[in-house]
Design a protein around this motif. Structure first.
Motif, short mmCIF file in Angstrom:
data_model
loop_
_atom_site.label_atom_id
_atom_site.label_comp_id
_atom_site.label_asym_id
_atom_site.label_seq_id
_atom_site.Cartn_x
_atom_site.Cartn_y
_atom_site.Cartn_z
N LEU A 162 -12.40 6.12 -33.65
CA LEU A 162 -11.53 6.71 -32.53
C LEU A 162 -10.74 5.56 -32.03
CD1 LEU A 162 -13.59 9.51 -30.93
CD2 LEU A 162 -11.25 9.78 -31.93
N PHE A 172 -29.29 7.35 -27.65
CA PHE A 172 -28.19 8.36 -27.48
C PHE A 172 -27.25 7.94 -28.50
CE2 PHE A 172 -26.37 11.86 -25.35
CZ PHE A 172 -25.07 11.85 -25.61
N PRO A 229 -29.33 13.74 -26.61
CA PRO A 229 -27.96 14.52 -26.32
C PRO A 229 -27.90 16.06 -25.73
CG PRO A 229 -27.88 13.32 -28.51
CD PRO A 229 -29.41 13.36 -27.94
N ILE A 259 -18.68 12.28 -27.53
CA ILE A 259 -17.68 12.75 -28.18
C ILE A 259 -17.57 13.61 -29.03
CG2 ILE A 259 -17.29 10.79 -29.89
CD1 ILE A 259 -14.47 11.95 -27.62
N THR A 260 -18.87 13.54 -29.86
CA THR A 260 -19.21 14.50 -30.97
C THR A 260 -19.46 15.83 -30.48
OG1 THR A 260 -21.69 13.81 -30.57
CG2 THR A 260 -20.16 12.86 -32.53
N GLN A 261 -19.74 16.08 -29.09
CA GLN A 261 -19.86 17.65 -28.45
C GLN A 261 -18.50 18.05 -28.31
OE1 GLN A 261 -23.06 18.74 -27.89
NE2 GLN A 261 -24.14 16.81 -28.53
N MET A 321 -18.19 7.04 -35.37
CA MET A 321 -17.00 7.77 -34.69
C MET A 321 -16.30 7.12 -33.65
SD MET A 321 -16.78 11.79 -33.91
CE MET A 321 -16.58 12.25 -35.59
N CYS A 322 -16.95 6.67 -32.83
CA CYS A 322 -16.48 5.92 -31.66
C CYS A 322 -15.48 4.52 -31.93
CB CYS A 322 -17.78 5.51 -30.64
SG CYS A 322 -18.55 6.75 -29.68
N THR A 350 -17.23 7.78 -24.52
CA THR A 350 -17.15 8.24 -25.88
C THR A 350 -18.45 8.70 -26.12
OG1 THR A 350 -17.54 5.91 -26.63
CG2 THR A 350 -15.30 6.71 -26.76
N ASN A 383 -22.53 8.68 -34.40
CA ASN A 383 -21.73 8.83 -33.06
C ASN A 383 -20.97 7.44 -32.90
OD1 ASN A 383 -20.55 9.79 -30.79
ND2 ASN A 383 -22.71 9.55 -29.47
N MET A 402 -11.50 13.20 -36.10
CA MET A 402 -12.50 14.15 -35.68
C MET A 402 -12.51 15.47 -36.80
SD MET A 402 -12.76 14.05 -31.68
CE MET A 402 -14.26 14.84 -31.46
#
Lengths: 188, 191
Positions: free
Chosen positions: B125, B113, B41, A56-58, B121-122, A53, B118, B187
């Motif tokens: 998800l 990172f 990233p 995942i934002t990419q 969001m993980c 993950t 992020n 998303m």
């Protein structure tokens, strides 16, 4: 986009396609952008389930597009598809070894027979077979020659005994009988 | 012959598009591995791109003695290390095994990172996917779990669930569709 196409793409993500279905799925992904996007979404869902993950934002399509663009300048390979040579196990018929053993034994016996004949002939033409015996019994010599004279009854009896003993002995020991080629005559 | 082998042979025979499929298939995993070394990233994406290009260039010499992913993974690791060396940063002393790479979450450098956005969001998800699987009919949920978590083939799942392979394929597809719908909603890509 047909449902069965998407089902095919889902199976492609799992690597569970072969043959014509794999061919069809690859064609769809290569030529239909909506199928291609579906493949990426299904792959992404699978990656998320496995914990990949971090990126995942990419947008996944972005990287693929970038790399594809960068690869445009790269050469197209033309290595012919060939099956890797694999070591083949040579299998003989079930009765191969039985037959081979029989042939080997027959060949050995034949070779012994030939050698025996040659040795026998050498013995008669070269060193006399009974010369040792003759030396042990000088009294039987009736002339100055070192040959036995078969015409004499005593010598003939001894030779006959040797021949009979030999034939009886080889019959019990399993040796090849040389008796069939042993003979004597007055000329020898 | 598995799908990867088929794709590699196609690329070697001149089908460049087949390599796109390999990129799509492995990009997330490769980025995941690279971020173990390269924490930025944007840099990680550059290194991933470089790794895939190196892989393409080396593909004529790939003989299939190892799995394609293992080979690609090694290229990604070396590219990451070279990138760090070139930018005068010390590469990690110890290597990461391909099988352990997925368990490399707790490395402190990865925290850089993982931005708060992020990370959030993980979490979202993971929760959404969990919910999507729970909402599935039992047979469908079992099929996707056996496939994704147990790594079973369709044939093995069919045997375990006592149903035809076609049914397994259909159930897994329906599960993926449901998961995909949830992923899209998290998303912000809802149709």
């Amino acid at each position: 986009m047909a449902i069965n196409h998407l089902e095919l793409v889902s199976a492609l993500v799992d690597g569970q396609l072969t043959g014509s279905e794999l061919e069809q799925a690859l064609e769809l992904v290569n030529n239909d952008s909506s199928v291609r996007e579906a493949f990426m979404r299904f792959q992404q869902a699978s990656d998320i389930l496995h914990g990949y993950t971090r990126s995942i934002t990419q947008a996944p399509l972005e990287l693929t597009t970038r790399i594809s663009a960068a690869l445009e300048a790269e050469p197209v390979y033309s290595i012919p598809t060939q099956n890797k040579p694999t070591a083949k196990l040579l299998r003989f018929p079930k009765n191969f070894w039985k037959q081979a053993t029989g042939l080997a034994m027959a060949a050995s016996v034949g070779a012994l027979a030939v050698v025996g004949v040659v040795q026998q002939q050498t013995g008669f033409n070269g060193v006399p077979v009974a010369s040792v015996v003759a030396n042990e019994s000088p009294a039987t010599m009736v002339s100055q020659s070192n040959r036995w004279t078969v015409a004499e009854p005593e010598i003939e009896d001894r030779l006959n005994n040797y021949l009979v003993d030999h034939n009886e002995y080889v019959g019990t020991s399993g040796m090849f009988s040389y008796g069939r080629v042993v003979s004597y005559g007055t000329e020898q | 012959m598995n799908v990867d082998q088929e794709l590699v042979q196609r690329v070697q025979a001149g089908d460049k598009k087949a390599f796109d499929l390999l990129i799509m298939k492995y990009q997330q995993r490769i980025i995941h591995v690279i971020t173990g070394f390269v924490h930025d990233p944007v840099e990680a994406m550059d290194v991933a791109q470089e790794a895939f290009i190196k892989a393409y260039r080396a593909l004529p010499n790939f003989r299939g003695d190892s799995a394609f992913y293992t080979w690609l993974y090694r290229i990604a690791i070396n590219t990451s290390k070279n990138h760090l060396t070139a930018s005068s940063r010390r590469p990690p002393m110890s290597d990461v095994d391909a099988m352990d790479a997925t368990n490399y979450y707790d490395a402190p450098e990865l925290k850089e990172f993982e931005t708060p956005e992020n990370s959030l969001m993980c979490v979202e998800l993971e929760e959404a996917i969990q919910q999507a699987i729970e909402d599935l009919p039992e047979d469908t949920a079992t099929a996707i779990k056996l496939r994704e978590f147990e790594g079973m083939s369709y044939e093995e799942i069919a045997e375990a669930m006592d149903c035809p392979i076609g049914t397994v394929r259909s159930r897994i597809f329906r599960a993926r569709e449901a998961i995909d719908k949830q992923v899209k909603s998290v998303m912000g890509e809802e149709e």
